[in-house]
Structures are given as structure tokens and as C-alpha cells.
Design an enzyme around this catalytic site. Structure first.
Site: not given
Length: 354
Positions: A53-54, A114, A116, A168, A223, A268-269
Site C-alpha cells: 500500500e505505501d 497503512h 508509512i 497517511d 488521503n 492515492d499516495n
């Protein structure tokens, strides 16, 4: 008369819900099909099968990858398996991932990582901050990275009433970070209704041991978050509004909105290219496919690069796009010296040489 009023109110309510559902399909890009854009030198990373995810890459080229996110409403291919943090050395000719051992005393069975972020102290000690959702709550875990042992020493768990539905974080000092809240309601049904009704109740908060405060609000779903190379600006992705907010950071940690970069994909990230200052964004071209998972028509992946974010006309380019045949549900893209890592919410991860 009472029946007429009730029927009128019911009709108005149903009309509102209908209008909101139509708007939701537009907001989530329900009809969009992504056009493939795939670099030649890419391959899936062996050992990452349950999300990535990250990703956060140190200046030394060591990449931390969070895996195994169990998120409400999202598919998970190994729901009974706890999350992990993997390490990948991008200086190696053929880099491989390695799961980091976590020290005893930390509840590894409920680890649900989730977002980082890393922080390097003056003595060059590396700390990894992890958004964690044990038992579907939200905490921030602080780990010390032991490079020789390839392990994480758990130091502290941070909890606060404002740290709810945390997505995040970006760390700028010892126990000093910004964090995003992606839903106002923690109940899944209410959180879904929140999206349908297009509420803008989520925010960015600043945390330190001395002060915790909301520094930016009015997001549909705040996000990914990151900081510019010069540490003067904060970038925040609003996934359902399909944009990136550019904010100026002040000495008292307050944020002033400067501009919004509007996109046509769900962001998203966010990460920053340390060499150029460009923003790299992992995106979801069609969020309906992400939530309503279908193996015959899986969610695609998309990576955008935003150059000159502070200018009047930032340059936006698609660096990777796939229909889901290779990579599903991209959530992050991070670069280091011509190498690109693309992570996903629940699927695999991709390594590319640009």
C-alpha cells in the site's frame, strides 16, 4: 395532509439519493477505461502478493514497503494474515524484498499497516512511522530501524482523539508529523453514506507531544500526503475529488492553501522524486472496480508524474497505466535513481528501470 407531507418528503429524499448516486458514479470514474502505458523494463516483485500500500525510500536507496492492509470494503487475499513491513535495497542489481523482523512486545498478530513515513535523526538513526489499524482503530507506531539486523524495534504507540480513520502521514521531526483523515465516520455504513452525500468533513492534522491540531479541512477524503524537497510545501491528495492540494507550511506548523491541481483520476499516495522535486502519484482510474472486485474485470492501475507543481501550469504525464492484467489497484509510486516501485492496495508490486 400528513400522508401527503410524508410522501413528499420521501419523494424528495429518494430524488436526492438518486442524484447523489449518479454523481457518485461520475466521481468514482465508473465508466472510465484506462489506456495502457507500460515501460519495457518492468517486472512483478516476487514475495509481495498481498498488497504494497505505501512505499518510502531512504536517501541510501533502502525502500520500506507496507503490506497486508485490511481495509473496510476492500478485498484482501489473505484476511487472516497480519501485515508486515518489507525492505528492498534498490542499489542491488536484482533487488529482492525481505520481511523485517519486529521486536517482541509489539502485537504483531493485529498489525494492520497503512501509510508509512521515515525520519532520520541527527545521529543518522532511522525511524519508521507506521499508520496502524489494530482491531480497526487508528494508531501511529514508531519503530527504530536496525539496518545490520534487518529488524524494527518498536518504541512507541501514539493515540489521540483526532487520530481517527488515519490514512497517511509525513514525518518532519522527532514525533512531529502531519496525518490525513480519510473518513469522518468510523462506522462503515456511515462512512459509505458520507461519500454518497459528498460531505467534505475530513482533514489534515498536525501532531507533536506538545500540540495536536487540525491544520487543513474541507476535504472529501484526505488521503496521501508528502512534503516538498525544500520542506516548504505540503501536498495532500483528495482521492474522491481527484485532486492534489498544494499548501504552504509555516513555522508554527499551520498550513495555508495555495492551489489545487485537478486530475481525472482518483489520487492515492504521493511521493517526491528527491532529484527533481516532481510529485509521483499512485492512482485508481476506476474506483468502482476497486470496491466491487471482479476477477474477470479487475481494477486497473495508473501512475502520474506532476512536474513544476507550484507553477501556473504544472506538467502532468502518465508514466504507467495498466488495465489490471498485470497490476491491480495501484496506490503509490516511488522513484530512486532511475528506478520505480509501484505498490497496490491489495495486489502485487512492480519494479521498473526507467
Amino acid at each position: 395532509m400528513g400522508k401527503l407531507v410524508a410522501l413528499t418528503l420521501l419523494g424528495a429524499f429518494l430524488a436526492l439519493i438518486g442524484e447523489r448516486l449518479v454523481a457518485l458514479r461520475e466521481k468514482t470514474n465508473a465508466y472510465r477505461e484506462v489506456e495502457p502505458v507500460e515501460p519495457q523494463n518492468c517486472h512483478l516483485i516476487e514475495g509481495l502478493e498481498n498488497g504494497s500500500e505505501d512505499i518510502d525510500i531512504l536517501p541510501s536507496g533502502l525502500a520500506f514497503i507496507s503490506t497486508g492492509l485490511n481495509y473496510p470494503g476492500m478485498v484482501n487475499f489473505a484476511p487472516d494474515k497480519p501485515g508486515q513491513i518489507f525492505l528492498m535495497d534498490l542499489n542491488e542489481p536484482n533487488p529482492r524484498v525481505q520481511a523485517l523482523n519486529i521486536s517482541d512486545g509489539f502485537d504483531k498478530a493485529s498489525f494492520n499497516p497503512h501509510g508509512i513515513s521515515t525520519f532520520i535523526d541527527k545521529d543518522h538513526t532511522v525511524y519508521l512511522y507506521v499508520v496502524n489499524h489494530p482491531h480497526m482503530e487508528s494508531t501511529v507506531e514508531i519503530f527504530k530501524f536496525e539496518e545490520q539486523q534487518r529488524s524494527l524495534i518498536h518504541l512507541k504507540t501514539i493515540k489521540h482523539e483526532l487520530l481517527k480513520s488515519v490514512n497517511d502521514i509525513v514525518v518532519l521531526g522527532a514525533e512531529q508529523f502531519y496525518a490525513t483523515r480519510d473518513h469522518y465516520f468510523t462506522n462503515f455504513f456511515l462512512a459509505t453514506l458520507e461519500i454518497v452525500l459528498d460531505l467534505h468533513w475530513t482533514y489534515v492534522l498536525f501532531y507533536s507531544p506538545r500540540e495536536v491540531k487540525v491544520v487543513a479541512k474541507g476535504f472529501n477524503s484526505a488521503n496521501g500526503i508528502t512534503v516538498s524537497s525544500d520542506k516548504k510545501y505540503i501536498y495532500v491528495a483528495d482521492v474522491f475529488d481527484k485532486n492534489i492540494h498544494v499548501m504552504k507550511k509555516h513555522d508554527n506548523w499551520d498550513l495555508t492553501p495555495l492551489k489545487v491541481i485537478q486530475l481525472d483520476t482518483l489520487v492515492d499516495n504521493l511521493t517526491i522524486d528527491p532529484d527533481t522535486g516532481d510529485i509521483w502519484a499512485g492512482c485508481h482510474p476506476n474506483a468502482i472496480k476497486l470496491v466491487i472486485y471482479n476477477t474477470e474485470d479487475p481494477p486497473g492501475s495508473e501512475v502520474l508524474r506532476i512536474q513544476n507543481a507550484l507553477s501556473e501550469k504544472p506538467r502532468i504525464s502518465t508514466e504507467y497505466a495498466n488495465t489490471g492484467s498485470v497490476l491491480q489497484g495501484s496506490s503509490v509510486a516511488s522513484v530512486y535513481k532511475g528506478k520505480l516501485l509501484i505498490g497496490t492496495v491489495f495486489h502485487k508490486a512492480l519494479y521498473c528501470v526507467l
